[in-house]
Design a protein around this motif. Structure first.
Motif, short mmCIF file in Angstrom:
data_model
loop_
_atom_site.label_atom_id
_atom_site.label_comp_id
_atom_site.label_asym_id
_atom_site.label_seq_id
_atom_site.Cartn_x
_atom_site.Cartn_y
_atom_site.Cartn_z
N ILE A 35 0.94 -1.20 0.10
CA ILE A 35 -0.03 -0.04 0.09
C ILE A 35 0.89 1.03 0.32
O ILE A 35 0.16 2.48 -0.67
CB ILE A 35 -1.38 -0.15 0.78
CG1 ILE A 35 -2.12 -1.37 1.18
CG2 ILE A 35 -1.80 1.65 1.23
CD1 ILE A 35 -3.40 -1.36 2.33
N SER A 36 2.12 1.24 0.81
CA SER A 36 2.83 2.66 1.01
C SER A 36 3.01 2.78 -0.94
O SER A 36 3.53 3.93 -1.36
CB SER A 36 4.18 1.97 1.35
OG SER A 36 3.96 1.99 2.85
N ARG A 37 4.16 1.61 -1.51
CA ARG A 37 4.09 2.07 -2.47
C ARG A 37 3.17 2.55 -3.99
O ARG A 37 3.41 3.23 -4.54
CB ARG A 37 4.86 0.51 -3.57
CG ARG A 37 6.02 0.42 -2.18
CD ARG A 37 6.35 -1.35 -2.87
NE ARG A 37 7.14 -1.27 -3.85
CZ ARG A 37 8.18 -2.00 -3.71
NH1 ARG A 37 8.39 -3.11 -3.36
NH2 ARG A 37 8.36 -2.72 -5.17
N VAL A 44 -0.06 10.40 -3.00
CA VAL A 44 -1.18 10.69 -2.13
C VAL A 44 -0.08 11.43 -0.96
O VAL A 44 1.33 11.36 -1.17
CB VAL A 44 -1.63 8.76 -1.44
CG1 VAL A 44 -1.61 8.85 -0.17
CG2 VAL A 44 -2.44 8.62 -2.62
N LYS A 45 -0.40 12.19 -0.18
CA LYS A 45 0.21 12.90 0.52
C LYS A 45 0.57 11.86 2.17
O LYS A 45 1.26 12.30 2.56
CB LYS A 45 -0.93 13.73 1.65
CG LYS A 45 -0.81 15.24 0.22
CD LYS A 45 0.36 15.73 -0.72
CE LYS A 45 -0.23 16.63 -1.92
NZ LYS A 45 0.76 16.79 -2.70
N GLY A 46 -0.70 11.02 2.34
CA GLY A 46 0.08 10.24 4.32
C GLY A 46 -0.89 8.77 3.58
O GLY A 46 -1.91 9.35 3.43
N PHE A 47 0.02 7.80 4.32
CA PHE A 47 -0.73 6.71 4.71
C PHE A 47 -0.43 5.99 6.13
O PHE A 47 0.24 6.19 6.72
CB PHE A 47 -0.07 5.63 3.76
CG PHE A 47 -0.73 4.35 3.89
CD1 PHE A 47 -1.56 3.97 4.09
CD2 PHE A 47 0.95 3.23 3.83
CE1 PHE A 47 -2.05 2.09 4.72
CE2 PHE A 47 0.21 2.04 3.54
CZ PHE A 47 -0.63 1.83 4.64
N PHE A 83 8.22 3.86 2.04
CA PHE A 83 7.91 3.86 2.88
C PHE A 83 8.02 5.40 3.85
O PHE A 83 7.19 5.95 4.79
CB PHE A 83 8.45 3.14 4.00
CG PHE A 83 7.67 1.62 3.69
CD1 PHE A 83 7.23 1.81 3.88
CD2 PHE A 83 9.32 1.20 4.32
CE1 PHE A 83 6.63 0.09 4.19
CE2 PHE A 83 8.82 -0.75 4.38
CZ PHE A 83 7.27 -0.76 4.58
N GLN A 84 7.78 5.87 3.41
CA GLN A 84 8.18 8.17 3.73
C GLN A 84 6.28 8.77 4.19
O GLN A 84 6.63 9.15 4.76
CB GLN A 84 9.13 8.60 2.77
CG GLN A 84 11.07 8.90 2.70
CD GLN A 84 10.70 9.56 1.62
OE1 GLN A 84 9.57 10.92 1.43
NE2 GLN A 84 11.85 9.46 0.64
N ILE A 85 6.02 8.04 3.47
CA ILE A 85 4.58 8.54 3.95
C ILE A 85 4.06 6.86 4.44
O ILE A 85 2.94 7.82 4.81
CB ILE A 85 4.31 8.01 2.22
CG1 ILE A 85 3.50 7.07 1.28
CG2 ILE A 85 4.30 9.46 1.07
CD1 ILE A 85 2.19 7.00 0.71
N LEU A 86 3.94 6.83 4.77
CA LEU A 86 4.22 6.24 6.15
C LEU A 86 3.87 6.51 7.82
O LEU A 86 4.87 7.19 7.78
CB LEU A 86 4.14 4.41 6.80
CG LEU A 86 3.51 3.18 7.41
CD1 LEU A 86 3.72 1.97 6.79
CD2 LEU A 86 3.47 3.44 8.08
N VAL A 173 -7.02 -6.18 0.16
CA VAL A 173 -7.20 -4.59 0.63
C VAL A 173 -5.69 -4.09 -0.19
O VAL A 173 -6.34 -2.68 -0.68
CB VAL A 173 -6.58 -4.53 2.51
CG1 VAL A 173 -5.76 -4.46 2.49
CG2 VAL A 173 -7.24 -2.47 2.55
N ARG A 174 -4.53 -4.67 -0.45
CA ARG A 174 -3.88 -4.73 -1.16
C ARG A 174 -4.44 -4.37 -2.49
O ARG A 174 -3.98 -2.81 -3.14
CB ARG A 174 -2.47 -5.21 -1.56
CG ARG A 174 -2.38 -5.48 0.17
CD ARG A 174 -1.16 -6.73 -0.08
NE ARG A 174 -1.90 -7.80 -0.16
CZ ARG A 174 -2.63 -8.56 0.45
NH1 ARG A 174 -2.63 -8.01 2.00
NH2 ARG A 174 -3.00 -9.33 0.51
N SER A 175 -5.27 -5.10 -2.86
CA SER A 175 -5.08 -5.01 -4.32
C SER A 175 -6.73 -4.14 -4.68
O SER A 175 -6.35 -2.97 -5.51
CB SER A 175 -6.06 -6.26 -4.93
OG SER A 175 -4.83 -6.84 -4.87
N ALA A 176 -7.11 -3.40 -3.55
CA ALA A 176 -8.40 -2.27 -4.19
C ALA A 176 -7.74 -1.42 -3.71
O ALA A 176 -8.20 -0.33 -4.02
CB ALA A 176 -9.30 -2.53 -2.09
N THR A 177 -6.74 -1.35 -2.70
CA THR A 177 -6.07 0.05 -2.44
C THR A 177 -6.12 0.27 -4.19
O THR A 177 -5.48 2.09 -4.36
CB THR A 177 -4.74 0.20 -1.23
OG1 THR A 177 -5.60 -0.22 -0.15
CG2 THR A 177 -4.30 1.73 -1.16
#
Ligand code: SAM
Length: 188
Positions: A35-37, A44-47, A83-86, A173-177
């Protein structure tokens, strides 16, 4: 060029288990990476990964530390970058506070589920709204057997299910995202 203020959150509580009881799920390593990738790819601004248990939040920090500061980051800089946005949060309200502090506005929330809810919004409508807006949006994704109903109904929007009419509809959830981000923010 518009710069949509989109945030996403992966919710570990409140979600359902198989028997439709409200539970807290465990962190899944694969979700954090994939999901981060996807989120980083679509700017996206933040996960936010939302977990009420300190021990599970600590586990996320350990995984992040390995990929950001340890050998993992040296070996695979692409993962370090994504991972910076997690960000780690203990509750949905903490996420809302964080976004408000960062952007100056409370985000409009859109939830997702494989189940059909009345008054759902289409991807096309939400895409148009996001691209015209200056204010932030938060897309919420569930774990376990999906987001608890009051959390779904409390959102500003419920996105229609992906592939709603298919005989098999059990996306990870990974695919859905990834599909959701492409529909809302991708080049079409
Ligand atoms: N253990 C599962 C896994 O492997 O990912 C967790 C499933 S979790 C319920 C799946 C989440 O992905 C849902 O809460 C929702 O946020 C999203 N999702 C799954 N199927 C979807 C669909 N058809 N349309 C929209 N969102 C969907």
């Amino acid at each position: 060029v518009s710069d949509p203020q989109v945030y996403i959150a992966l919710i570990h509580y409140p979600v359902y288990n198989k028997r439709m009881e409200v539970i807290t799920t465990s962190v899944t390593n694969l979700d954090l990476h994939d999901i981060s990738r996807a989120a980083y790819t679509y700017q996206v601004k933040g996960f936010y990964v939302v977990h009420p248990l300190a021990s599970q939040r600590e586990l996320i920090h350990q995984i992040l530390d390995y990929w950001q500061n340890g050998y993992g980051g040296q070996y695979n800089p692409d993962r370090r970058e994504a991972f910076q946005i997690l960000r780690v949060a203990s509750s949905i309200s903490e996420v809302l506070t964080g976004i408000r502090e960062e952007t100056g506005s409370v985000p409009r929330i859109a939830t997702t589920d494989a189940r059909i809810y009345p008054n759902s919004i289409s991807y096309r409508s939400l895409r148009e709204e996001i691209s015209a807006a200056k204010s932030p949006y938060l897309l919420m994704f569930g774990t376990g057997w999906g987001l608890e109903k009051q959390t779904m109904l409390g959102a500003d929007y419920i996105l229609e299910p992906i592939a709603a009419d298919r005989p098999y509809n059990h996306l990870s959830v990974r695919s859905a995202t990834a599909i959701t981000l492409d529909r809302l923010l991708g080049d079409i």
